[in-house]
Design an enzyme around this catalytic site. Structure first.
Site, PDB file in Angstrom:
ATOM      1  N   GLN A  70       9.847  21.465  82.194  1.00 44.66           N
ATOM      2  CA  GLN A  70       8.716  22.236  82.699  1.00 44.66           C
ATOM      3  C   GLN A  70       8.100  23.144  81.636  1.00 44.66           C
ATOM      4  OE1 GLN A  70      10.482  24.275  86.033  1.00 44.66           O
ATOM      5  NE2 GLN A  70      10.861  22.374  87.151  1.00 44.66           N
ATOM      6  N   HIS A 129      11.856  26.329  85.104  1.00 48.19           N
ATOM      7  CA  HIS A 129      11.429  27.635  85.620  1.00 48.19           C
ATOM      8  C   HIS A 129      10.923  28.570  84.529  1.00 48.19           C
ATOM      9  CE1 HIS A 129      14.017  27.141  89.520  1.00 48.19           C
ATOM     10  NE2 HIS A 129      13.219  26.111  89.275  1.00 48.19           N
ATOM     11  N   TYR A 148      20.130  23.467  96.960  1.00 51.05           N
ATOM     12  CA  TYR A 148      19.959  22.024  96.851  1.00 51.05           C
ATOM     13  C   TYR A 148      21.167  21.253  97.367  1.00 51.05           C
ATOM     14  CZ  TYR A 148      15.738  22.808  94.099  1.00 51.05           C
ATOM     15  OH  TYR A 148      14.478  23.198  93.686  1.00 51.05           O
TER      16      TYR A 148
END
Length: 379
Positions: free
Chosen positions: A99, A162, A275
């Site tokens: 990311q 993140h 998760y």
């Protein structure tokens, strides 16, 4: 285990009228226009260009051209004829990993005088580490000169997740949103910048009035903390207040109006779950943490946000437009002071990374893909 299947609104939120604006056909070839019939009238969607490598952020130059960042590290210009330039010179070195990469772009509010362009990015560190950073340079002859990093999130860490990265100007200062780099607990520690909203002056120094200036062991740039991963942020022009939308874990994406010094609870509380399916306490069970104004399960995966002020879409005027990666479209949220509620959705059948209002009142969105597109919504 939480099994919510619809957005939760806080007790102060406006009751929603959810209107789904469905585009039956996907937009494909450049220049092609598709039409959808909606409750507020016909909506046109035009593919202005493709060939972008995971475009992430955009900003309009005063002459109407569009600057677009690619997560892979390049900045491009889309001209008024929808011709895409080659890579712009002068951007910083970035750490491209998952990311992370080249992220947001904004123009200085005083751009006409100082020509400053601000970029956020994953700044490389030792041993393949990185952290979210922001810097600025001068826009000159279609390139950036003298780029300087003004703020770096601490600490630098390994990992692909993140980074946050949205930049928003307000009252002469700028907010930078960050993520907690998938580290969980450090988002509760004021001794680092993980999972925080940072408020700094344009030169990168802590902004006057920040809540933790002078507090021993706290980072003076922090405005709010206890966040997970914030990739959407904008100022409400009606109030001057900052709004952010952040990604939850499995469920529980949040819309927040972050206030100075407040703790938003991650990872101690969340409207989602881990998760692995284990539960996380809901925010009301621990009232020392600030709760979300709106939250979504299933998630929308918010990225990019703008308040609409144009005349092309009268039904959206004053509303917040949020890009949705999982929602694959634009989520329209009605805002009234500290209250908010989802109002409409525009389904674009593509992961939407950013959304901006164009000078003519149309709406531009970026699709998050290897052959990324700039789409224009208009009437």
């Amino acid at each position: 285990m939480k099994t919510r299947s619809f957005p939760h609104l806080s007790q102060h939120a406006i009751l929603p009228k959810v209107i789904f604006l469905m585009l039956i056909l996907a937009v494909s070839a450049c220049g092609q226009v598709k039409q959808a019939t909606t409750d507020s009238g016909a909506l046109q969607v035009q593919n202005l260009t493709d060939g972008l490598d995971h475009p992430w952020g955009m900003a309009f130059l005063p002459d109407g051209r569009l600057l677009v960042t690619e997560r892979s590290g390049d900045l491009r210009i889309l001209d008024q004829n929808n011709k895409l330039s080659g890579p712009v010179e002068g951007v910083p070195e970035v750490k491209v990993n998952g990311q992370g990469g080249l992220l947001d772009i904004v123009l200085d509010p005083n751009f006409a005088a100082n020509k400053y362009v601000y970029l956020s990015f994953a700044e490389p560190g030792p041993n393949s580490s990185a952290s979210t950073a922001v810097g600025r340079g001068v826009w000159e002859n279609d390139r950036i000169t003298g780029f300087t990093t003004i703020f770096s999130q601490q600490p630098k860490l390994n990992g692909p997740n993140h980074f946050g990265g949205r930049i928003v100007f307000s009252d002469g200062n700028l907010f930078l949103t960050t993520g907690e780099r998938f580290q969980f607990a450090p988002a509760q520690d004021l001794g680092n910048h993980l999972g925080t909203v940072v408020r700094i002056k344009p030169d990168g120094s802590p902004a006057d009035g920040n809540p933790f200036i002078g507090e021993e062991g706290a980072q003076p740039e922090i405005w709010s903390y206890g966040h997970r991963n914030i990739e959407a942020a904008a100022i409400d022009p009606a109030t001057g207040n900052l709004w952010i939308a952040e990604m939850g874990p499995r469920g529980g994406d949040e819309l927040n109006q972050p206030e100075a010094g407040k703790n938003y609870g991650w990872p101690e509380v969340s409207w989602g779950e881990n998760y692995d399916g284990t539960d996380i306490p809901d925010p009301p069970t621990q009232p020392q943490y600030a709760d979300a104004v709106v939250h979504w399960t299933p998630v929308i995966s918010p990225s990019g946000m703008a308040f609409y002020s144009g005349n092309m879409f009268p039904a959206w005027k004053g509303n917040m437009l949020i890009g949705g990666l999982s929602a694959k479209g634009v989520v329209v949220v009605e805002v009234n002071g500290q209250q908010a509620a989802e109002k409409d959705r525009v389904s674009l059948q593509a992961r939407i990374r950013d959304v901006e209002q164009a000078p003519d009142g149309s709406v531009y969105v970026l699709t998050d893909e290897g052959n990324g597109k700039v789409l224009r919504l208009w009437k």
